[in-house]
Scaffold this motif. Structure first.
Motif, mmCIF file in Angstrom:
data_model
loop_
_atom_site.group_PDB
_atom_site.id
_atom_site.type_symbol
_atom_site.label_atom_id
_atom_site.label_comp_id
_atom_site.label_asym_id
_atom_site.label_seq_id
_atom_site.Cartn_x
_atom_site.Cartn_y
_atom_site.Cartn_z
ATOM 1 N N VAL A 240 0.733 -1.252 0.087
ATOM 2 C CA VAL A 240 -0.053 -0.057 -0.163
ATOM 3 C C VAL A 240 0.816 1.377 -0.048
ATOM 4 C CG1 VAL A 240 -1.988 -1.075 1.208
ATOM 5 C CG2 VAL A 240 -0.375 0.034 2.303
ATOM 6 N N THR B 146 -3.276 2.733 -4.603
ATOM 7 C CA THR B 146 -4.140 3.489 -3.970
ATOM 8 C C THR B 146 -5.032 2.699 -3.019
ATOM 9 O OG1 THR B 146 -6.035 3.273 -5.575
ATOM 10 C CG2 THR B 146 -4.561 5.217 -5.885
ATOM 11 N N SER B 147 -5.210 1.371 -3.006
ATOM 12 C CA SER B 147 -5.774 0.385 -2.051
ATOM 13 C C SER B 147 -5.392 -0.787 -2.147
ATOM 14 C CB SER B 147 -7.339 0.466 -2.243
ATOM 15 O OG SER B 147 -7.530 -0.018 -3.601
ATOM 16 N N ALA C 137 -2.506 0.225 8.223
ATOM 17 C CA ALA C 137 -2.687 1.482 7.403
ATOM 18 C C ALA C 137 -1.637 2.622 7.856
ATOM 19 C CB ALA C 137 -3.806 1.918 7.693
#
Length: 89
Positions: free
Chosen positions: A28, A34-35, A53
């Motif tokens: 990521v 982007t995802s 994340a």
């Protein structure tokens, strides 16, 4: 002294995370990504993946897998793909 060989486990151990978190962070945080689509069998596994994340690996941890897989095993076609930008035809 011989240098350590790169594996997902060595990078994970160096960063106090799981090998899965190492792999997801690496994916990521690549330019143009982007995802990521992930799956989980339970809430604990999902929480671990979502924690990725906020994970930023050090530059050496990011470069090690690329160096380990070089030269590209897919030959000229693979090399051409590595040089593409997201908007190339």
């Amino acid at each position: 002294m011989r240098s350590r060989r790169w594996t997902p486990r060595t990078v994970a151990s160096d960063n106090s995370v799981t090998p899965t978190q190492t792999a997801l962070s690496r994916v990521v945080n690549r330019p143009g990504v982007t995802s990521a689509i992930v799956g989980a069998r339970n809430l604990e596994e999902l929480a671990g993946k979502l924690a990725t994340a906020d994970l930023r690996l050090d530059p050496d941890s990011v470069k090690a897998p690329d160096a380990a897989s070089y030269p590209n095993p897919y030959g000229a076609f693979g090399s051409a793909q590595l040089d593409r930008t997201p908007n190339d035809p």
